[in-house]
Scaffold this motif. Structure first.
Motif, PDB file in Angstrom:
ATOM      1  N   ALA A  55     -69.998  87.495 -39.356  1.00  0.00           N
ATOM      2  CA  ALA A  55     -70.514  86.754 -38.192  1.00  0.00           C
ATOM      3  C   ALA A  55     -69.692  85.497 -37.927  1.00  0.00           C
ATOM      4  O   ALA A  55     -69.478  85.104 -36.787  1.00  0.00           O
ATOM      5  CB  ALA A  55     -71.982  86.380 -38.421  1.00  0.00           C
ATOM      6  N   LYS A  56     -69.215  84.867 -38.992  1.00  0.00           N
ATOM      7  CA  LYS A  56     -68.430  83.627 -38.849  1.00  0.00           C
ATOM      8  C   LYS A  56     -66.946  83.887 -38.665  1.00  0.00           C
ATOM      9  O   LYS A  56     -66.186  82.947 -38.442  1.00  0.00           O
ATOM     10  CB  LYS A  56     -68.560  82.789 -40.130  1.00  0.00           C
ATOM     11  N   CYS A  57     -66.509  85.156 -38.873  1.00  0.00           N
ATOM     12  CA  CYS A  57     -65.085  85.497 -38.938  1.00  0.00           C
ATOM     13  C   CYS A  57     -64.434  84.668 -40.050  1.00  0.00           C
ATOM     14  O   CYS A  57     -63.371  84.065 -39.866  1.00  0.00           O
ATOM     15  CB  CYS A  57     -64.365  85.260 -37.618  1.00  0.00           C
ATOM     16  N   PRO A 142     -73.327  79.050 -45.324  1.00  0.00           N
ATOM     17  CA  PRO A 142     -72.204  78.196 -44.932  1.00  0.00           C
ATOM     18  C   PRO A 142     -72.584  77.457 -43.660  1.00  0.00           C
ATOM     19  O   PRO A 142     -73.639  77.730 -43.069  1.00  0.00           O
ATOM     20  CB  PRO A 142     -71.094  79.211 -44.637  1.00  0.00           C
ATOM     21  N   SER A 143     -71.753  76.526 -43.236  1.00  0.00           N
ATOM     22  CA  SER A 143     -72.002  75.874 -41.961  1.00  0.00           C
ATOM     23  C   SER A 143     -72.012  76.949 -40.860  1.00  0.00           C
ATOM     24  O   SER A 143     -71.260  77.918 -40.923  1.00  0.00           O
ATOM     25  CB  SER A 143     -70.934  74.824 -41.694  1.00  0.00           C
ATOM     26  N   ALA A 144     -72.870  76.755 -39.838  1.00  0.00           N
ATOM     27  CA  ALA A 144     -73.136  77.814 -38.858  1.00  0.00           C
ATOM     28  C   ALA A 144     -72.167  77.782 -37.666  1.00  0.00           C
ATOM     29  O   ALA A 144     -72.570  77.924 -36.514  1.00  0.00           O
ATOM     30  CB  ALA A 144     -74.586  77.731 -38.377  1.00  0.00           C
ATOM     31  N   ASN A 145     -70.890  77.574 -37.972  1.00  0.00           N
ATOM     32  CA  ASN A 145     -69.851  77.590 -36.935  1.00  0.00           C
ATOM     33  C   ASN A 145     -69.006  78.832 -37.124  1.00  0.00           C
ATOM     34  O   ASN A 145     -68.994  79.421 -38.200  1.00  0.00           O
ATOM     35  CB  ASN A 145     -68.950  76.355 -37.084  1.00  0.00           C
ATOM     36  N   ARG A 146     -68.273  79.231 -36.049  1.00  0.00           N
ATOM     37  CA  ARG A 146     -67.225  80.222 -36.263  1.00  0.00           C
ATOM     38  C   ARG A 146     -66.142  79.564 -37.092  1.00  0.00           C
ATOM     39  O   ARG A 146     -65.841  78.390 -36.910  1.00  0.00           O
ATOM     40  CB  ARG A 146     -66.616  80.620 -34.916  1.00  0.00           C
TER      41      ARG A 146
HETATM   42 MG    MG Z   1     -67.961  75.182 -43.222  1.00  0.00          MG
END
Ligand code: MG
Ligand code: TXA
Length: 356
Positions: A55-57, A142-146
């Motif tokens: 999802a995050k690549c 993890p942080s919810a960014n790409r």
């Molecule tokens: Mg992160």
């Protein structure tokens, strides 16, 4: 996939149970923590961890942090709890401190990016805490960014990066801290800081005495090196525009940036400024991170501003430089990564700087 988006501020049982059902079924839910938003999945389920990476690549050699609600959850996840770990947990948990332990068999290698250690944290954010308590399982987040984008500090940022890629996003408003947790490795002799954050070197040393600092905090790591926190080797938080940090006394910095703005009228220039200097820039798009003496405020605004520069479509960004004292070390560590370690040193720049 259609992403469910729910607002949640306090102990909302219905939403928490909905999230817990998704987690137990192997799905993903993004949620607020006191540092940044996290993208959570069942940390004991190898396939959920694989979904997080997809999802995050995100490269799958970059391990995930396990989030817990209660101290009793730790015992099954790690093989040993040292006296130093006890002190740090008593002092800073729940809160923005991640500790690295030797992992137990229960934690799948998919969650730890193949490492035999595990990163664990107990967030203090009331929504995060309640979600973790209702779920009752350790949540890898993890942080919810790409991958490659600044970490999200509000639900809008998460929606930008992950809408349609995860089962649910919980909107708990703006986060308080704005940079990711401090990470300390306890698996060697002396505790080693792997990532600076809101809990500072000074705070940690007051609790456990001298700690060591991983060199990857200051230096760009080349592709063949394996830093202790694998995530530190990636160029995180990269805004779309070229970015440079300008170091020197205030007058030299303002003068240099003003010259760049006037010499390149064809370029849309972003300036990441302090309160003290913001009004001195002639032109450019000036976004103010906060007071030079308030690094917690600068940390809080940093990622939001980097995303704003992206939205505004600037071609180049010049940032003022900040102290490395207190939370300033976290600010400069994230800024240096965002700038790909491009620093312009002028009159008054610190010649003993660790960043050189
Ligand atoms: Mg992160
Ligand atoms: O504040 C935070 O820590 C946020 C919120 C959501 O809790 N999470 C976060 O996760 O920042 P992430 O995945 O974006 O960053 C985790 C960092 C990476 O640099 C990773 O390499 C490091 O932690 N890490 C995880 N497990 C590790 C381990 N076993 N040994 C060393 N470093 C580890």
């Amino acid at each position: 996939m259609k992403t469910i988006i729910r607002k949640m501020t306090g102990e909302d049982r219905e939403t928490a149970e909905e999230a817990a059902r998704i987690w137990r079924a192997g799905g993903l839910v993004a949620f607020p923590t006191e540092t940044v938003y996290g993208l959570g999945g069942n940390g004991l389920d190898a396939s959920a961890s694989e979904k997080i990476y997809a999802a995050k690549c995100r490269p799958s050699d970059n391990p995930l942090i396990l989030h817990i609600a209660e101290r009793s959850q730790l015992d099954g996840l790690v093989t040993e709890i040292t006296p130093q770990a006890e002190i740090l947990m008593d002092r800073f948990w729940p809160g923005p401190l991640t500790l690295i332990f030797n992992k137990s068999e229960r934690v799948p290698l998919e969650t730890t990016g193949g490492l035999t250690t595990a990163a664990i944290r107990m967030p203090s954010h009331p929504v995060a805490h309640y979600l973790l308590q209702v779920a009752g399982i350790p949540i890898a987040a993890p942080s919810a960014n790409r991958s490659g984008r600044p970490s999200p500090t509000n639900a809008h940022h998460v929606i930008e990066d992950l809408d349609g890629r995860v089962e649910m996003i919980i909107d708990g408003g703006d986060v308080g801290i704005g940079v990711e947790s401090t990470i300390v490795d306890l698996t060697g002799g002396v505790p080693c800081l792997l990532r600076p954050g809101y809990i500072t070197v000074e705070d940690l040393e007051a609790a456990v005495g001298k700690i060591s600092l991983d060199p990857a905090i200051y230096h760009q790591v080349s592709a063949d090196v394996h830093p202790k926190a694998p995530g530190m080797k990636y160029r995180h938080y990269a805004p779309k525009a070229d970015m440079a940090i300008v170091e020197g006394n205030d007058a030299a910095v303002v003068d240099y940036i003003n010259r760049q703005i006037s010499e390149h009228p064809e370029k849309k220039t972003g300036v990441l400024a302090t309160d003290e200097n913001a009004r001195k820039y002639r032109g450019g798009i000036v976004l103010c991170a906060g007071d030079q003496n308030d690094m917690a405020e600068v940390a809080h605004n940093l990622f939001k501003i980097l995303r704003e520069f992206d939205d505004l479509g600037v071609d180049q960004i010049y940032s003022e430089s900040f102290t490395t004292k207190g939370e300033g070390l976290a600010v400069m560590n994230r800024l240096m990564k965002a700038a790909g370690h491009t620093v312009i040193r002028l009159e008054g720049a610190d010649n003993d700087s660790h960043w050189m």
